[in-house]
Design a protein around this motif. Sequence first.
Motif, PDB file in Angstrom:
ATOM      1  N   ALA A   8      46.301  40.644  37.482  1.00 29.30           N
ATOM      2  CA  ALA A   8      47.663  40.288  37.902  1.00 29.30           C
ATOM      3  C   ALA A   8      48.083  41.124  39.097  1.00 29.30           C
ATOM      4  N   GLN A   9      47.724  42.402  39.077  1.00 36.66           N
ATOM      5  CA  GLN A   9      48.085  43.280  40.186  1.00 36.66           C
ATOM      6  C   GLN A   9      47.357  42.883  41.465  1.00 36.66           C
ATOM      7  N   SER A  11      46.213  39.974  42.340  1.00 38.39           N
ATOM      8  CA  SER A  11      46.774  38.716  42.839  1.00 38.39           C
ATOM      9  C   SER A  11      48.057  38.949  43.613  1.00 38.39           C
ATOM     10  N   GLU A  12      48.830  39.936  43.187  1.00 38.33           N
ATOM     11  CA  GLU A  12      50.101  40.222  43.855  1.00 38.33           C
ATOM     12  C   GLU A  12      49.903  41.065  45.104  1.00 38.33           C
ATOM     13  N   LEU A  13      49.038  42.091  45.025  1.00 43.52           N
ATOM     14  CA  LEU A  13      48.926  43.062  46.114  1.00 43.52           C
ATOM     15  C   LEU A  13      47.927  42.656  47.189  1.00 43.52           C
ATOM     16  N   LYS A  14      46.825  42.016  46.811  1.00 47.04           N
ATOM     17  CA  LYS A  14      45.716  41.739  47.733  1.00 47.04           C
ATOM     18  C   LYS A  14      45.401  42.982  48.581  1.00 47.04           C
ATOM     19  N   ASP A 288      46.200  49.128  38.034  1.00 51.34           N
ATOM     20  CA  ASP A 288      46.548  48.825  36.645  1.00 51.34           C
ATOM     21  C   ASP A 288      45.289  48.728  35.783  1.00 51.34           C
TER      22      ASP A 288
END
Length: 373
Positions: A8-9, A11-14, A288
């Motif tokens: 999830a992290q 996907s958000e941060l790239k 994470d």
Amino acid sequence: MARLAAEAQFSELKPTVIAVMSEGFSDLSIYDGLHVGYEGPAFLKSIPDALYTGSVFTSVIGAQTCNSEFEFLTQSSLAFIGPENQPYITHDLSNASCLPRTLADLGYTTTAVHPQPKGNWNRETVYKNMGFDRFLDIESFSEDAPIIHNGIADDETYKKVLDVLDESDSPQFIFDITMQNHGGYATWDLPEEERLDYDLSWLPENVAIETSEYLSLINISDRQLEWFINELRDIDRPVVLVFFGDHQPWMGNPINAASRPGMDSGDPAFFMRTYRTPYLIWANYDVDGSDQVSEHKNIGLYSLQSLLFDAIGAPLSSQQMAILGVSEEVPILNGFAYQTLDGGWRSFDGEAELAAAVRDLEWIQYLNYASRL
């Protein structure tokens, strides 16, 4: 749960991914401290907050840098191609699964950096076929760029990487191949204050001379890596760094033999010491699902890319998941031998029956590499 949090992290941060393949970088303290209490590259071995540290086992020693590069970028082991071959010269990689193309499909721009001519090891063609957006070779560096030993200084290439980072806030993959520590090591071209003084008289004279200069170069590279990581710590964007040595210097073989006289050179556990170099996977942000306490893990170089993707929550391909699965049964594999869970080594040379996991890996590599050529 840890993997799901990292996914999830990611996907958000790239996060931007930087890979540094350091020319000739290795830790010769594995040879019983060279019998002088040598402890190896101090910074690399003491970094407290990496995701992983340890050794990668390459398929080359002293030369053929392109093969280490190939194993890392394609996740294909030379065990099933032949460590005597150079796929960069003989294979068309236009359709092969490889790291720059994988990250490009995730929205990354991709840049290769190497302070040597583009034609070396056919890189100009290979990088284009792999999907790199651009290749910054020797022509991209200033004519008065600092030289250390055999090439432009490592930290000059790191500055070039930082310049590329400054160009865009979008996610990037930057692959940096350094040059300063290339052999030979009997040039005595370092300032007096940079020369380390060890009594290596137990080695043949020519080996002792070149090893002394080599250790001094590794000390410089280790300091330059520390500078680079400190720069990355201060950057206000998520960055992941993968660092590894491409091979030991040629002196690894005579040092290995002299450090333990009488050992059977055909013993794969003894022989494999010469194919061992350090690596780390480090991030400048809290990943994470990871404690980031520099977990120690020794692996084959071909599996480093899969470990990286797993550690940072990047989407895993079927090949990467398979490689991670194989690694649970065969932790280390290179072009000559593999290690089993009990710590024993089995050589490919003359092997009558390979472990089932190794056979599985050979088939996986055929599907994801050889069948696409």
